[in-house]
Design an enzyme around this catalytic site. Sequence first.
Site, PDB file in Angstrom:
ATOM      1  N   LYS A  15      57.902  42.001   7.643  1.00 13.31           N
ATOM      2  CA  LYS A  15      59.101  42.600   8.248  1.00 13.31           C
ATOM      3  C   LYS A  15      60.352  42.256   7.430  1.00 13.31           C
ATOM      4  O   LYS A  15      61.160  43.122   7.103  1.00 13.31           O
ATOM      5  CB  LYS A  15      59.272  42.108   9.702  1.00 13.31           C
ATOM      6  CG  LYS A  15      58.062  42.379  10.579  1.00 13.31           C
ATOM      7  CD  LYS A  15      58.274  41.903  12.000  1.00 13.31           C
ATOM      8  CE  LYS A  15      58.482  40.406  12.160  1.00 13.31           C
ATOM      9  NZ  LYS A  15      57.290  39.582  11.793  1.00 13.31           N
ATOM     10  N   ARG A  90      61.395  40.730  20.933  1.00 14.11           N
ATOM     11  CA  ARG A  90      60.125  40.014  20.803  1.00 14.11           C
ATOM     12  C   ARG A  90      59.452  39.821  22.146  1.00 14.11           C
ATOM     13  O   ARG A  90      58.356  39.284  22.210  1.00 14.11           O
ATOM     14  CB  ARG A  90      60.433  38.645  20.234  1.00 14.11           C
ATOM     15  CG  ARG A  90      59.727  38.315  18.949  1.00 14.11           C
ATOM     16  CD  ARG A  90      60.286  36.996  18.525  1.00 14.11           C
ATOM     17  NE  ARG A  90      59.596  36.386  17.454  1.00 14.11           N
ATOM     18  CZ  ARG A  90      59.999  36.438  16.187  1.00 14.11           C
ATOM     19  NH1 ARG A  90      61.035  37.140  15.852  1.00 14.11           N
ATOM     20  NH2 ARG A  90      59.342  35.776  15.277  1.00 14.11           N
ATOM     21  N   ARG A 129      54.393  31.232   1.394  1.00 18.25           N
ATOM     22  CA  ARG A 129      55.778  31.736   1.313  1.00 18.25           C
ATOM     23  C   ARG A 129      56.737  30.613   0.902  1.00 18.25           C
ATOM     24  O   ARG A 129      56.641  29.482   1.364  1.00 18.25           O
ATOM     25  CB  ARG A 129      56.213  32.294   2.665  1.00 18.25           C
ATOM     26  CG  ARG A 129      57.687  32.710   2.652  1.00 18.25           C
ATOM     27  CD  ARG A 129      58.081  33.557   3.830  1.00 18.25           C
ATOM     28  NE  ARG A 129      57.895  32.900   5.101  1.00 18.25           N
ATOM     29  CZ  ARG A 129      58.124  33.482   6.268  1.00 18.25           C
ATOM     30  NH1 ARG A 129      58.530  34.734   6.319  1.00 18.25           N
ATOM     31  NH2 ARG A 129      57.922  32.824   7.391  1.00 18.25           N
ATOM     32  N   ARG A 162      59.547  26.897   4.743  1.00 11.93           N
ATOM     33  CA  ARG A 162      60.076  26.815   6.109  1.00 11.93           C
ATOM     34  C   ARG A 162      59.273  25.809   6.927  1.00 11.93           C
ATOM     35  O   ARG A 162      58.064  25.694   6.758  1.00 11.93           O
ATOM     36  CB  ARG A 162      60.014  28.200   6.773  1.00 11.93           C
ATOM     37  CG  ARG A 162      61.275  28.995   6.573  1.00 11.93           C
ATOM     38  CD  ARG A 162      61.171  30.438   7.022  1.00 11.93           C
ATOM     39  NE  ARG A 162      60.582  30.675   8.330  1.00 11.93           N
ATOM     40  CZ  ARG A 162      60.486  31.881   8.893  1.00 11.93           C
ATOM     41  NH1 ARG A 162      60.930  32.956   8.246  1.00 11.93           N
ATOM     42  NH2 ARG A 162      59.937  32.042  10.075  1.00 11.93           N
ATOM     43  N   ARG A 173      52.414  30.446  16.276  1.00 21.63           N
ATOM     44  CA  ARG A 173      53.274  31.640  16.240  1.00 21.63           C
ATOM     45  C   ARG A 173      52.454  32.907  16.455  1.00 21.63           C
ATOM     46  O   ARG A 173      52.898  33.845  17.123  1.00 21.63           O
ATOM     47  CB  ARG A 173      54.019  31.707  14.896  1.00 21.63           C
ATOM     48  CG  ARG A 173      55.147  30.686  14.802  1.00 21.63           C
ATOM     49  CD  ARG A 173      55.558  30.417  13.376  1.00 21.63           C
ATOM     50  NE  ARG A 173      56.077  31.569  12.697  1.00 21.63           N
ATOM     51  CZ  ARG A 173      56.152  31.668  11.361  1.00 21.63           C
ATOM     52  NH1 ARG A 173      55.751  30.672  10.598  1.00 21.63           N
ATOM     53  NH2 ARG A 173      56.650  32.751  10.811  1.00 21.63           N
TER      54      ARG A 173
HETATM   55  P1  AP5 Z   1      57.744  38.203   5.287  1.00 20.78           P
HETATM   56  O1  AP5 Z   1      58.327  39.518   4.910  1.00 20.78           O
HETATM   57  O2  AP5 Z   1      58.602  36.989   5.144  1.00 20.78           O
HETATM   58  O3  AP5 Z   1      57.106  38.303   6.748  1.00 20.78           O
HETATM   59  P2  AP5 Z   1      57.802  38.471   8.171  1.00 20.78           P
HETATM   60  O4  AP5 Z   1      57.027  39.529   8.894  1.00 20.78           O
HETATM   61  O5  AP5 Z   1      59.268  38.658   8.029  1.00 20.78           O
HETATM   62  O6  AP5 Z   1      57.425  37.064   8.778  1.00 20.78           O
HETATM   63  P3  AP5 Z   1      58.323  35.917   9.442  1.00 20.78           P
HETATM   64  O7  AP5 Z   1      57.466  34.687   9.413  1.00 20.78           O
HETATM   65  O8  AP5 Z   1      59.665  35.787   8.830  1.00 20.78           O
HETATM   66  O9  AP5 Z   1      58.429  36.484  10.857  1.00 20.78           O
HETATM   67  P4  AP5 Z   1      58.556  35.711  12.132  1.00 20.78           P
HETATM   68  O10 AP5 Z   1      58.651  36.853  13.040  1.00 20.78           O
HETATM   69  O11 AP5 Z   1      57.519  34.722  12.459  1.00 20.78           O
HETATM   70  O12 AP5 Z   1      59.843  34.786  11.852  1.00 20.78           O
HETATM   71  P5  AP5 Z   1      61.360  34.944  12.263  1.00 20.78           P
HETATM   72  O13 AP5 Z   1      62.156  34.426  11.143  1.00 20.78           O
HETATM   73  O14 AP5 Z   1      61.646  36.293  12.813  1.00 20.78           O
HETATM   74  O15 AP5 Z   1      56.400  38.000   4.435  1.00 20.78           O
HETATM   75  C1  AP5 Z   1      55.647  36.798   4.508  1.00 20.78           C
HETATM   76  C2  AP5 Z   1      55.147  36.398   3.115  1.00 20.78           C
HETATM   77  O16 AP5 Z   1      54.218  37.360   2.633  1.00 20.78           O
HETATM   78  C3  AP5 Z   1      56.242  36.319   2.062  1.00 20.78           C
HETATM   79  O17 AP5 Z   1      55.938  35.276   1.179  1.00 20.78           O
HETATM   80  C4  AP5 Z   1      56.164  37.674   1.337  1.00 20.78           C
HETATM   81  O18 AP5 Z   1      56.604  37.550   0.012  1.00 20.78           O
HETATM   82  C5  AP5 Z   1      54.676  37.997   1.430  1.00 20.78           C
HETATM   83  N1  AP5 Z   1      54.406  39.428   1.624  1.00 20.78           N
HETATM   84  C6  AP5 Z   1      55.049  40.280   2.462  1.00 20.78           C
HETATM   85  N2  AP5 Z   1      54.481  41.501   2.423  1.00 20.78           N
HETATM   86  C7  AP5 Z   1      53.440  41.406   1.557  1.00 20.78           C
HETATM   87  C8  AP5 Z   1      52.449  42.350   1.109  1.00 20.78           C
HETATM   88  N3  AP5 Z   1      52.424  43.621   1.559  1.00 20.78           N
HETATM   89  N4  AP5 Z   1      51.524  41.917   0.226  1.00 20.78           N
HETATM   90  C9  AP5 Z   1      51.544  40.640  -0.229  1.00 20.78           C
HETATM   91  N5  AP5 Z   1      52.440  39.705   0.148  1.00 20.78           N
HETATM   92  C10 AP5 Z   1      53.380  40.087   1.042  1.00 20.78           C
HETATM   93  O19 AP5 Z   1      61.434  33.954  13.507  1.00 20.78           O
HETATM   94  C11 AP5 Z   1      61.299  32.548  13.343  1.00 20.78           C
HETATM   95  C12 AP5 Z   1      61.447  31.858  14.703  1.00 20.78           C
HETATM   96  O20 AP5 Z   1      62.762  32.146  15.263  1.00 20.78           O
HETATM   97  C13 AP5 Z   1      60.469  32.323  15.805  1.00 20.78           C
HETATM   98  O21 AP5 Z   1      59.237  31.658  15.727  1.00 20.78           O
HETATM   99  C14 AP5 Z   1      61.272  31.955  17.060  1.00 20.78           C
HETATM  100  O22 AP5 Z   1      61.237  30.565  17.303  1.00 20.78           O
HETATM  101  C15 AP5 Z   1      62.696  32.311  16.677  1.00 20.78           C
HETATM  102  N6  AP5 Z   1      63.039  33.702  17.002  1.00 20.78           N
HETATM  103  C16 AP5 Z   1      63.389  34.688  16.111  1.00 20.78           C
HETATM  104  N7  AP5 Z   1      63.641  35.836  16.758  1.00 20.78           N
HETATM  105  C17 AP5 Z   1      63.448  35.579  18.082  1.00 20.78           C
HETATM  106  C18 AP5 Z   1      63.516  36.396  19.242  1.00 20.78           C
HETATM  107  N8  AP5 Z   1      63.837  37.707  19.186  1.00 20.78           N
HETATM  108  N9  AP5 Z   1      63.234  35.818  20.441  1.00 20.78           N
HETATM  109  C19 AP5 Z   1      62.911  34.508  20.545  1.00 20.78           C
HETATM  110  N10 AP5 Z   1      62.812  33.684  19.460  1.00 20.78           N
HETATM  111  C20 AP5 Z   1      63.073  34.227  18.243  1.00 20.78           C
END
Ligand code: AP5
Length: 217
Positions: A15, A90, A129, A162, A173
């Site tokens: 994402k 979410r 990552r 991270r 997660r």
């Molecule tokens: P990446 O693009 O970073 O993946 P992502 O889907 O963005 O994953 P995140 O881990 O950032 O999402 P998340 O939802 O867990 O975390 P968030 O920060 O929102 O890709 C991952 C890796 O793969 C990278 O190394 C990339 O280079 C590689 N990659 C990507 N695509 C690829 C492909 N096609 N092929 C090969 N490699 C690839 O949330 C973190 C925390 O914040 C949550 O756990 C929660 O505690 C809190 N939080 C955030 N939003 C909320 C909410 N709305 N409500 C409640 N708590 C929240």
Amino acid sequence: MVARIVLLGPPGAGKGTHAKFLNKKYGIAHVSTGDILRANIAEGTPLGQKAKAYVESGQLVPDDLIIEMVRARLSEKDTQNGYILDGFPRTVEQAKALETMLEKIKSKINLVINFAADDGIVVERLCGRRVCPNCNANYHIKNIPPKKAGICDDCSSSLIQRKDDHEATILDRLKVYHERTKPLIEFYQSRGLVRTVNGNATIDVLQAELAKHIDSV
Ligand code: AP5
């Protein structure tokens, strides 16, 4: 039409990677709730202090804090020409609150991209990552390595892992995703907004597919 997009999918589905691509290609504001929370944690703001333990252990931050945070972000000027919501909503409660928030200004979400990715693949991606704490650029030690190991290509800062990108927390997660976030696919399907893409595909393939969906909005 102004694109107001939600990116859905498990952690590690891509994402953030693709939101950054769409932001560059179309100039649409990228709103990542994870990035906003991590910035607040780093600055030690009251929101950051409340959110820290949840974020670092892979649990969801309470809905009321998140909804207020997004309300404030969506009132900023750069979102007037559209936005990509990455990591929000979410929970069904957050999705309903977003709908109510938008109804009040006669606006609505017009596209939901659902990244369908296998658990095994996302675990491998998240374990590898590395992120830039300065400019939020995103790498993978094997799939998307920086030019110089451990150093950001864009701003030369040292890359970090991270705190929630360790295997046990990643599995927590994923559990939270399946229980609390996956039901949103049905929520948005019932509104006819969902386009599902293969999140296991390569970045190039996905970028081409996403561009087609955005161009059709
Ligand atoms: P990446 O693009 O970073 O993946 P992502 O889907 O963005 O994953 P995140 O881990 O950032 O999402 P998340 O939802 O867990 O975390 P968030 O920060 O929102 O890709 C991952 C890796 O793969 C990278 O190394 C990339 O280079 C590689 N990659 C990507 N695509 C690829 C492909 N096609 N092929 C090969 N490699 C690839 O949330 C973190 C925390 O914040 C949550 O756990 C929660 O505690 C809190 N939080 C955030 N939003 C909320 C909410 N709305 N409500 C409640 N708590 C929240």
